[in-house]
Design an enzyme around this catalytic site. Structure first.
Site, short mmCIF file in Angstrom:
data_model
loop_
_atom_site.label_atom_id
_atom_site.label_comp_id
_atom_site.label_asym_id
_atom_site.label_seq_id
_atom_site.Cartn_x
_atom_site.Cartn_y
_atom_site.Cartn_z
N ASN A 185 -16.47 110.75 -11.12
CA ASN A 185 -17.58 109.39 -10.97
C ASN A 185 -17.15 108.10 -11.85
OD1 ASN A 185 -18.53 106.60 -9.91
ND2 ASN A 185 -20.47 107.93 -9.02
N HIS A 229 -14.63 102.69 -3.92
CA HIS A 229 -15.47 103.35 -5.37
C HIS A 229 -15.54 104.57 -5.52
CE1 HIS A 229 -18.56 104.76 -7.66
NE2 HIS A 229 -19.64 104.55 -7.32
N CYS A 271 -21.98 100.86 -10.45
CA CYS A 271 -20.55 101.06 -9.43
C CYS A 271 -19.67 99.94 -9.17
CB CYS A 271 -20.23 102.10 -8.95
SG CYS A 271 -21.40 103.51 -9.87
#
Length: 338
Positions: free
Chosen positions: A287, A257, A119
Site C-alpha cells: 500500500n 487504491h 490514500c
C-alpha cells in the site's frame, strides 16, 4: 449529460519512482510475530519497497515528476499548476511543492500542497488541478503524489507494518478539445480517528491525566477501514460512472487504491467489476498511500489498457475518512515511465 467543466482536462502521462530496497515478507517476519504465508494470504502482498538511509521522499517526488513531464513531451516551463500530496514528508515546513518547483525549475506561482488526504489524495489533487486548469492561459498541471509509510509505521506493529510500501507517482494533465478528458467525479467524507498519525503539536503538547497514550507512529483500526472502504468506494465509483453516463462494462480499466489485494477483490465484486480490468500493484509494492492509484494507472498503461478512446476510472479512500472517484475518456494513449 452536460459537461461539468467548461474545458476538458485529460491525463497525458504517468511517471513512478520507487526506492531500491525490496523488503520481502520473509524479511519482515524476522522481527514480527507472524509468517510470510499469513501475510500473503491475508493481504495478497509478497513484497514492498522501503526507503534506505540515503534516500528521501523528496528524491522520489522529483524523479517521478521528471518522468511524467518527459513522457508528456513538455518542459518544466510548460507547467502552469503544481499540486503535491504527501502525508509523510520530511518537513512539515517548508512546502514540499515549493521545494520540488525549485529542484525542477518550475516557475508557476500556482503551487498547492495537499497534506491530510492520505490514500485519497490523488483524487482530490486531480479534481483540484482540473478546476485550476479552467483559468484562461493556464494549460498544463503536474500532480505528484508520494508517501513514505516505512518511516511512520511502528517496526514492531505486525498489524500495520506489513501493509505499506514507499513510492511516488506523478501525472501530467492538460486541456484537450472534444468530448474527452475528465467526465465526472464523486467526493465524500466522514470524520473518524480510526486511521491516525499524530502531529508534532500533539506529541509535544501538554498532557492531561487520563489522556490515551499517543505515539509517533501511524495507527489503524483494520475492521473499521475494511467496513468503510468496502461500503464507500463501490458507491463512489457507481456515482461517478452514473454521472458520466458510463456503464461498468464500458470501462477499459480501473485504477483503484491499492490498500491490499483482498480489499480490492471485495470492492470489485461489490461494484460488479471484472477483476481482469483492475490493475494490481499491491502484490509487489504494498500500500503506497496516495501514490497507489497512480501506480495502478501506470500498470494499466504499461499493459496497453489506457489507450485513446478508452474510459478509465479511478477510486480511493484515505484516512479521515475521505474518498472519491474519477472517470476519464482518454484522448490519446497515456505514456508512462518507471
Amino acid at each position: 449529460m452536460p459537461r461539468w467543466q467548461l474545458t476538458p482536462v485529460s491525463p497525458l502521462s504517468v511517471g513512478i519512482a520507487l526506492p531500491e530496497r525490496v523488503v520481502t515478507n520473509e524479511e519482515l517476519c524476522a522481527t514480527l510475530k507472524t509468517s510470510p504465508e499469513w501475510i500473503e494470504r491475508k493481504t495478497g502482498i509478497r513484497e514492498r519497497r522501503f526507503l534506505s538511509d540515503g534516500e528521501s521522499i523528496t528524491d522520489l517526488v522529483e524523479e517521478s515528476a521528471r518522468k511524467a513531464v518527459r513522457q508528456a513531451g513538455l518542459t518544466m516551463r510548460d507547467i502552469d499548476v503544481l499540486l503535491v500530496t504527501c502525508s509523510s514528508p520530511e518537513w512539515t515546513m517548508p512546502s514540499l511543492g515549493v521545494l520540488l518547483a525549485e529542484r525542477l525549475g518550475i516557475e508557476t506561482p500556482r503551487i498547492i500542497d495537499i497534506t491530510q488526504h492520505a490514500c485519497a489524495s490523488v483524487v482530490y489533487a486531480v479534481y483540484t488541478a482540473s478546476c485550476l486548469l479552467q483559468e484562461p492561459d493556464v494549460r498544463n498541471a503536474l500532480v505528484v503524489c508520494a508517501e513514505g509509510p516505512s518511516r511512520v509505521t511502528d517496526p514492531d506493529d505486525r498489524l500495520v507494518r506489513i501493509f505499506f510500501g514507499d513510492a511516488a507517482g506523478a501525472m501530467v494533465l492538460t486541456k484537450t478539445p472534444g468530448d474527452v478528458g475528465l467526465l465526472s467525479y464523486d467526493l465524500g467524507n466522514a470524520p473518524s480517528p480510526k486511521v491516525a498519525l499524530a502531529a508534532t503539536a500533539l506529541l509535544n503538547g501538554p498532557k492531561t491525566e487520563g489522556d490515551p497514550e499517543i505515539g509517533p507512529y501511524l495507527t489503524m483500526d483494520g475492521p473499521t477501514v475494511w467496513q468503510e472502504a468496502t461500503t464507500r468506494v463501490p458507491k463512489s465509483l457507481a456515482a461517478a460512472l452514473d454521472a458520466a453516463g458510463v456503464e461498468v462494462d464500458d470501462v477499459a480499466g480501473f485504477a483503484l487504491h491499492q490498500a491490499n489485494l483482498r480489499l480490492i477483490e471485495h470492492i470489485a465484486g461489490s461494484a460488479g467489476i471484472d477483476m481482469a480490468k483492475v490493475a494490481i500493484t499491491v502484490d509487489t509494492l504494498g500500500n503506497t498511500g496516495g501514490a497507489s492509484p497512480l501506480t495502478a494507472l501506470w500498470r494499466l498503461a504499461e499493459d496497453g489498457r489506457a489507450k485513446a478512446g478508452d474510459v478509465i476510472a479511478m477510486g480511493a479512500i484515505g484516512a479521515g475518512f475521505l474518498w472519491g472517484s474519477l472517470c476519464f475518456r482518454l484522448p490519446r494513449d497515456i505514456r508512462v515511465e518507471a
